[in-house]
Design an enzyme around this catalytic site. Structure first.
Site, PDB file in Angstrom:
ATOM      1  CG  HIS A 187      34.221  43.053  46.999  1.00  0.00           C
ATOM      2  ND1 HIS A 187      34.541  41.419  47.938  1.00  0.00           N
ATOM      3  CD2 HIS A 187      33.015  42.064  46.495  1.00  0.00           C
ATOM      4  CE1 HIS A 187      33.579  39.769  47.468  1.00  0.00           C
ATOM      5  NE2 HIS A 187      33.221  40.719  46.735  1.00  0.00           N
TER       6      HIS A 187
ATOM      7  N   PRO B  73      46.371  43.419  37.647  1.00  0.00           N
ATOM      8  CG  PRO B  73      45.245  45.245  38.338  1.00  0.00           C
ATOM      9  CD  PRO B  73      45.736  43.795  38.522  1.00  0.00           C
ATOM     10  CD  GLU B  74      51.013  41.846  33.443  1.00  0.00           C
ATOM     11  OE1 GLU B  74      51.647  42.188  32.643  1.00  0.00           O
ATOM     12  OE2 GLU B  74      50.491  41.224  32.834  1.00  0.00           O
TER      13      GLU B  74
END
Length: 271
Positions: A90, A2-3
């Site tokens: 997770h 992710p940016e």
């Protein structure tokens, strides 16, 4: 990974938590990129979330006595749940709030982070070394030209350096360079002031467009509500190897730079 647009989209999706109080901290697996602090529950239980900001790819959760840093890592996502649903494999970390909402970090590869930065968070080792935000007024063509005039590395890898400017990751570096018609392999110090001004303008425009589209969803990114972003539908070059350039029609090329794939048009980006 992710940016900046994806992280900002996540932050915006969490704003309903403002002024809510933490009633429970759940740590199922503390072994992330850096261990989750042992005393985090005692630090946060009973505390009210006052603000949510972003610095680079970090989400900053502000409480009266300090700041919690959250990072999505390579494949993590923050889910905002209406109630405390059964945790999946997770799901490593929860903040449960008094209104029933749950902030949950889901991170299959465990490269994310949950760290206490305290009251003087700007001095934290992960934040103190960062360059300016790309959408801030301080990031200008003159700033870029001044800071790259002695750099011989390729411009694409240079603008991905978080000490120079934060948040310009692989996707948005490739897209911005195409929009600016600059070859990604050009040595940084060869760019003129005019080219720097054009590149800065296109970085800002590309990131702004991505924010409007909710970021990019390639494999792992989904917003806090589980919905994907749509900016990938607007890509000019990223991930389009061999496909025709949307401007000139020639095939998009792919090279490796710094162990990452770089996508560009050999005709439109001759410079």
């Amino acid at each position: 990974m992710p940016e900046l647009p994806e992280v900002e989209t996540t932050r915006l999706g969490l704003l309903s938590l403002l002024n809510q109080t933490v009633v429970e901290v759940v740590v199922r697996n503390a072994s992330l990129r850096w261990p989750i602090p042992d005393d985090l529950a005692s630090l946060l239980q009973g505390q009210t979330l006052r603000a949510l900001t972003r610095r680079a790819k970090y989400i900053l959760a502000h409480f009266d006595h300090g700041v919690l840093l959250l990072h999505l890592g390579m494949s993590g996502r923050i889910c905002l749940l209406a109630e405390n649903e059964v945790a999946q494999k997770h799901d490593h970390f929860d903040l449960v709030f008094n209104d029933g909402q749950v902030l949950r970090l889901r991170d299959p590869r465990r490269f994310g982070a949950v760290l206490w930065a305290g009251e003087h968070y700007a001095q934290h080792k992960l934040l103190s070394v960062l360059g300016p935000e790309p959408l801030d007024d301080v990031f200008t063509g003159a700033y870029l030209r001044q800071h790259i005039r002695t750099r011989t590395a390729a411009i694409k890898t240079t603008i991905m350096d978080g000490h120079l400017v934060v948040g310009v990751g692989n996707i948005y570096a490739s897209e911005s360079l195409f929009r600016a018609r600059i070859n990604p392999a050009t040595p940084a110090n060869k760019l003129s002031l005019k080219q720097c001004e054009k590149l800065v303008a296109e970085i800002k425009a590309t990131l702004s467009d991505a924010l409007k589209a909710g970021g990019s969803s390639l494999r792992d990114f989904f917003g806090t509500d589980g919905n994907p972003g749509y900016f990938q539908q607007q890509y000019f070059v990223y991930g389009r190897t061999g496909e025709p350039c949307r401007v000139c029609g020639k095939p998009i090329l792919n090279i490796k730079q710094g162990q990452r794939s770089t996508f560009y048009c050999g005709v439109c980006q001759k410079q």
